[in-house]
Write a protein that holds these residues in place. Sequence first.
Motif, short mmCIF file in Angstrom:
data_model
loop_
_atom_site.label_atom_id
_atom_site.label_comp_id
_atom_site.label_asym_id
_atom_site.label_seq_id
_atom_site.Cartn_x
_atom_site.Cartn_y
_atom_site.Cartn_z
N LEU A 20 0.80 -1.22 0.00
CA LEU A 20 0.00 0.00 0.00
C LEU A 20 0.84 1.28 0.00
N GLY A 21 2.15 1.14 -0.01
CA GLY A 21 3.03 2.29 0.06
C GLY A 21 2.88 3.23 -1.14
N ALA A 22 2.90 4.52 -0.87
CA ALA A 22 2.84 5.53 -1.94
C ALA A 22 4.07 5.43 -2.84
N CYS A 23 5.13 4.84 -2.33
CA CYS A 23 6.37 4.71 -3.11
C CYS A 23 6.36 3.48 -4.02
N ARG A 24 5.39 2.63 -3.86
CA ARG A 24 5.34 1.39 -4.65
C ARG A 24 5.32 1.73 -6.14
N GLY A 25 6.27 1.20 -6.86
CA GLY A 25 6.38 1.43 -8.28
C GLY A 25 7.20 2.66 -8.64
N ALA A 26 7.53 3.47 -7.64
CA ALA A 26 8.34 4.66 -7.90
C ALA A 26 9.80 4.26 -8.10
N ASN A 27 10.54 5.10 -8.74
CA ASN A 27 11.97 4.88 -8.94
C ASN A 27 12.66 4.93 -7.58
N SER A 28 13.36 3.87 -7.22
CA SER A 28 14.02 3.81 -5.91
C SER A 28 15.10 4.87 -5.75
N ALA A 29 15.59 5.41 -6.86
CA ALA A 29 16.61 6.47 -6.80
C ALA A 29 16.08 7.72 -6.10
N VAL A 30 14.77 7.87 -6.02
CA VAL A 30 14.18 9.01 -5.30
C VAL A 30 14.44 8.85 -3.80
N PHE A 31 14.48 7.63 -3.31
CA PHE A 31 14.57 7.35 -1.88
C PHE A 31 15.98 7.00 -1.41
N PHE A 32 16.86 6.65 -2.31
CA PHE A 32 18.22 6.24 -1.95
C PHE A 32 19.23 7.04 -2.77
N HIS A 33 20.18 7.66 -2.09
CA HIS A 33 21.13 8.54 -2.76
C HIS A 33 22.29 7.77 -3.40
N PRO A 34 22.76 8.27 -4.54
CA PRO A 34 23.99 7.71 -5.10
C PRO A 34 25.18 8.19 -4.26
#
Length: 100
Positions: A20-34
């Motif tokens: 149910l997460g709002a992040c589901r399907g989003a690009n993980s790069a938004v949440f984790f920094h290079p």
Amino acid sequence: MADVHRLPIPVSENWDWQRLGACRGANSAVFFHPDSERGSARQAREANAKRICHSCPVRVECLKHALQVQEPYGIWGGMGENERRAVISASRRRIKSAVS
């Protein structure tokens, strides 16, 4: 790396919130920094991730998970790495004070 020994047993009900997460399907790069990301670029990316978290119906469950397993990286439940570390450290200090 997260300490998986603190994870709950693998029962689907314990993990169902993730669907149910709002992040589901989003690009993980938004949440984790290079590794090379610094300064204003990192602040902007984290602000964007936190905006997504702010409207998430399972934000509390996500943050609870991240604090429980001490997720070392990324934005979880609207909190960044340093914010979670501060909460965990404060909790340890309170426990240590109560035991002393």
